[in-house]
Design a protein around this motif. Structure first.
Motif, PDB file in Angstrom:
ATOM      1  N   GLN A  82       0.826  -1.209   0.000  1.00 30.63           N
ATOM      2  CA  GLN A  82       0.000   0.000   0.000  1.00 30.63           C
ATOM      3  C   GLN A  82       0.859   1.257   0.000  1.00 30.63           C
ATOM      4  OE1 GLN A  82      -2.810  -0.195   3.222  1.00 30.63           O
ATOM      5  NE2 GLN A  82      -3.653  -2.158   2.568  1.00 30.63           N
ATOM      6  N   SER A  83       1.945   1.232   0.778  1.00 34.07           N
ATOM      7  CA  SER A  83       2.826   2.397   0.857  1.00 34.07           C
ATOM      8  C   SER A  83       3.499   2.662  -0.480  1.00 34.07           C
ATOM      9  CB  SER A  83       3.894   2.186   1.939  1.00 34.07           C
ATOM     10  OG  SER A  83       3.295   2.096   3.213  1.00 34.07           O
ATOM     11  N   PHE A  84       3.972   1.603  -1.125  1.00 34.53           N
ATOM     12  CA  PHE A  84       4.628   1.773  -2.419  1.00 34.53           C
ATOM     13  C   PHE A  84       3.679   2.405  -3.426  1.00 34.53           C
ATOM     14  CE2 PHE A  84       8.329  -0.576  -1.199  1.00 34.53           C
ATOM     15  CZ  PHE A  84       9.281  -0.257  -2.157  1.00 34.53           C
ATOM     16  N   ARG A  85       2.450   1.895  -3.442  1.00 34.05           N
ATOM     17  CA  ARG A  85       1.487   2.431  -4.401  1.00 34.05           C
ATOM     18  C   ARG A  85       1.116   3.880  -4.057  1.00 34.05           C
ATOM     19  NH1 ARG A  85      -1.107  -3.077  -4.867  1.00 34.05           N
ATOM     20  NH2 ARG A  85      -0.579  -3.752  -6.965  1.00 34.05           N
ATOM     21  N   ALA A  86       0.975   4.160  -2.760  1.00 24.79           N
ATOM     22  CA  ALA A  86       0.589   5.511  -2.343  1.00 24.79           C
ATOM     23  C   ALA A  86       1.691   6.526  -2.637  1.00 24.79           C
ATOM     24  CB  ALA A  86       0.260   5.521  -0.856  1.00 24.79           C
ATOM     25  N   ILE A  87       2.945   6.136  -2.417  1.00 27.65           N
ATOM     26  CA  ILE A  87       4.054   7.077  -2.579  1.00 27.65           C
ATOM     27  C   ILE A  87       4.477   7.234  -4.028  1.00 27.65           C
ATOM     28  CG2 ILE A  87       6.484   7.496  -2.005  1.00 27.65           C
ATOM     29  CD1 ILE A  87       6.003   6.125   0.648  1.00 27.65           C
ATOM     30  N   TYR A  88       4.521   6.119  -4.772  1.00 24.34           N
ATOM     31  CA  TYR A  88       5.126   6.161  -6.088  1.00 24.34           C
ATOM     32  C   TYR A  88       4.157   6.078  -7.261  1.00 24.34           C
ATOM     33  CZ  TYR A  88       9.246   5.137  -3.278  1.00 24.34           C
ATOM     34  OH  TYR A  88      10.240   5.182  -2.337  1.00 24.34           O
ATOM     35  N   ASN A  89       2.947   5.604  -7.035  1.00 25.36           N
ATOM     36  CA  ASN A  89       2.049   5.383  -8.163  1.00 25.36           C
ATOM     37  C   ASN A  89       0.779   6.227  -8.121  1.00 25.36           C
ATOM     38  OD1 ASN A  89       3.796   3.580  -9.208  1.00 25.36           O
ATOM     39  ND2 ASN A  89       2.665   1.745  -8.661  1.00 25.36           N
ATOM     40  N   LYS A  90       0.713   7.192  -7.240  1.00 28.00           N
ATOM     41  CA  LYS A  90      -0.468   8.049  -7.190  1.00 28.00           C
ATOM     42  C   LYS A  90      -0.514   8.928  -8.430  1.00 28.00           C
ATOM     43  CE  LYS A  90      -1.669  10.116  -3.430  1.00 28.00           C
ATOM     44  NZ  LYS A  90      -1.636  10.940  -2.216  1.00 28.00           N
ATOM     45  N   GLU A  91      -1.735   9.355  -8.803  1.00 21.09           N
ATOM     46  CA  GLU A  91      -1.844  10.255  -9.961  1.00 21.09           C
ATOM     47  C   GLU A  91      -1.085  11.548  -9.688  1.00 21.09           C
ATOM     48  OE1 GLU A  91      -5.855  10.833 -11.144  1.00 21.09           O
ATOM     49  OE2 GLU A  91      -6.288   8.695 -11.344  1.00 21.09           O
ATOM     50  N   THR A  92      -1.165  12.013  -8.452  1.00 24.24           N
ATOM     51  CA  THR A  92      -0.345  13.152  -8.045  1.00 24.24           C
ATOM     52  C   THR A  92       0.930  12.570  -7.471  1.00 24.24           C
ATOM     53  OG1 THR A  92      -2.310  14.442  -7.534  1.00 24.24           O
ATOM     54  CG2 THR A  92      -0.221  15.222  -6.635  1.00 24.24           C
ATOM     55  N   PHE A  93       1.997  12.606  -8.249  1.00 21.81           N
ATOM     56  CA  PHE A  93       3.239  11.936  -7.875  1.00 21.81           C
ATOM     57  C   PHE A  93       3.819  12.518  -6.593  1.00 21.81           C
ATOM     58  CE2 PHE A  93       7.834  11.252  -8.153  1.00 21.81           C
ATOM     59  CZ  PHE A  93       7.871   9.903  -8.400  1.00 21.81           C
ATOM     60  N   VAL A  94       4.227  11.637  -5.679  1.00 15.71           N
ATOM     61  CA  VAL A  94       4.828  12.083  -4.430  1.00 15.71           C
ATOM     62  C   VAL A  94       6.343  11.887  -4.469  1.00 15.71           C
ATOM     63  CG1 VAL A  94       4.920  11.752  -1.930  1.00 15.71           C
ATOM     64  CG2 VAL A  94       2.748  11.572  -3.132  1.00 15.71           C
ATOM     65  N   GLY A  95       6.774  10.658  -4.681  1.00 16.09           N
ATOM     66  CA  GLY A  95       8.210  10.414  -4.824  1.00 16.09           C
ATOM     67  C   GLY A  95       8.948  10.254  -3.511  1.00 16.09           C
ATOM     68  N   THR A  96      10.263  10.077  -3.614  1.00 14.05           N
ATOM     69  CA  THR A  96      11.106   9.879  -2.441  1.00 14.05           C
ATOM     70  C   THR A  96      11.343  11.193  -1.719  1.00 14.05           C
ATOM     71  OG1 THR A  96      13.131  10.285  -3.693  1.00 14.05           O
ATOM     72  CG2 THR A  96      12.311   8.020  -3.659  1.00 14.05           C
ATOM     73  N   PRO A  97      11.837  11.145  -0.473  1.00 22.22           N
ATOM     74  CA  PRO A  97      12.161  12.397   0.233  1.00 22.22           C
ATOM     75  C   PRO A  97      13.159  13.247  -0.547  1.00 22.22           C
ATOM     76  CG  PRO A  97      12.118  10.569   1.767  1.00 22.22           C
ATOM     77  CD  PRO A  97      11.982   9.963   0.393  1.00 22.22           C
ATOM     78  N   GLU A  98      14.152  12.584  -1.173  1.00 21.14           N
ATOM     79  CA  GLU A  98      15.141  13.334  -1.947  1.00 21.14           C
ATOM     80  C   GLU A  98      14.485  14.027  -3.136  1.00 21.14           C
ATOM     81  OE1 GLU A  98      15.386  10.226  -1.026  1.00 21.14           O
ATOM     82  OE2 GLU A  98      17.054  10.224   0.402  1.00 21.14           O
ATOM     83  N   TRP A  99      13.564  13.319  -3.771  1.00 27.33           N
ATOM     84  CA  TRP A  99      12.863  13.911  -4.916  1.00 27.33           C
ATOM     85  C   TRP A  99      12.032  15.109  -4.463  1.00 27.33           C
ATOM     86  CZ3 TRP A  99      12.508  13.327 -10.175  1.00 27.33           C
ATOM     87  CH2 TRP A  99      11.406  13.896 -10.803  1.00 27.33           C
ATOM     88  N   MET A 100      11.363  14.970  -3.322  1.00 29.08           N
ATOM     89  CA  MET A 100      10.528  16.060  -2.814  1.00 29.08           C
ATOM     90  C   MET A 100      11.376  17.270  -2.456  1.00 29.08           C
ATOM     91  SD  MET A 100       8.007  13.630  -0.535  1.00 29.08           S
ATOM     92  CE  MET A 100       7.003  14.949   0.122  1.00 29.08           C
ATOM     93  N   GLU A 101      12.563  17.012  -1.888  1.00 25.85           N
ATOM     94  CA  GLU A 101      13.466  18.120  -1.569  1.00 25.85           C
ATOM     95  C   GLU A 101      13.897  18.845  -2.833  1.00 25.85           C
ATOM     96  OE1 GLU A 101      16.728  16.625   0.670  1.00 25.85           O
ATOM     97  OE2 GLU A 101      15.509  15.994   2.375  1.00 25.85           O
TER      98      GLU A 101
END
Length: 232
Positions: A18-37
């Motif tokens: 669930q976490s993988f799908r929520a973080i990486y596959n959402k329509e609104t991309f979230v991504g890794t902490p490094e990506w967000m930074e």
């Protein structure tokens, strides 16, 4: 180390998927902490170009440009990786085997009741699930796997093993209380009667009960690692 509790493993696996799908596959991309930074840094730099003092004008910088094609490719690549991880977890731990893994917890000494009142019905539903799975022939990917146990014999042998597990748990708890030590799976000194000693005695007890012994062994050796060399 202590023995694994399979129902906890299932919960962890489901949460991970669930976490993988929520973080990486959402329509609104979230991504890794490094990506967000990185995205936040880009937004901050863009704001500094348009709001208040134009801090970069003296260097001739007029605006921040982003390669949207490359950014989309990175998003797609990370999402694809995440989906492959989720797929691999699903293949390693199929949904239809989840209840079987949880049913194997019936042999976990930590879960055996401490009172005889609760022992009477303990594990009966789990044993039925194990009988349904291991006691019937199955065809998987075109290959026939014949049944491994006789359900009728398992139902007869389980109450006997259950009683023995109850006694072994009491013996183990008593040894721990007298020694003042925390429960452990193994004591190299051989002084404390541990879970390893209890399981060894349970296996010896099942010497003439091959069907229930096979299920007990499955609970003790089932490999849950996804690393090929650790699958046994």
């Amino acid at each position: 180390r202590d023995h694994v509790v399979y129902r906890d493993v299932r919960m962890i696996i489901d949460a991970a998927k669930q976490s993988f799908r929520a973080i990486y596959n959402k329509e609104t991309f979230v991504g890794t902490p490094e990506w967000m930074e990185l995205i936040e840094a880009k937004e901050t730099a863009t704001a500094m170009m348009t709001d208040g003092p134009r801090l970069f004008e003296w260097r001739g910088v007029q605006k921040i440009l982003v390669d949207e094609t490359a950014e989309a490719a990175v998003k797609a690549g990370i999402a694809d990786f995440a989906e492959k991880v989720v797929t691999a977890l699903g293949e390693r731990f199929p949904e239809n085997t989840g209840s079987v893994m949880e049913a194997l917890d019936v042999f976990n000494l930590d879960l055996v009741p401490k009172t005889r009142e609760k022992l009477v019905e303990y594990g009966n539903s789990d044993i039925e699930r194990l009988c349904a799975y291991y006691g019937a022939s199955q065809t998987v990917k075109g290959k026939l796997f014949r049944r491994r146990v006789d359900p009728a014999l398992v139902r007869v042998q389980w109450p006997l093993l259950r009683e023995r597990l109850f006694d072994l748990k009491a013996k183990m708890d008593e040894a721990v209380d007298q020694g003042g030590a925390a429960p452990s799976f193994h004591d190299p000194s051989g002084v404390v009667f541990t879970k390893l000693d209890a399981y060894n005695e349970a296996l010896r007890f099942c010497e003439n009960f091959e069907d229930i012994k096979l299920l007990l062994c499955a609970s003790l050796v089932l490999v849950i690692s996804t690393v090929w060399c650790e699958r046994g």
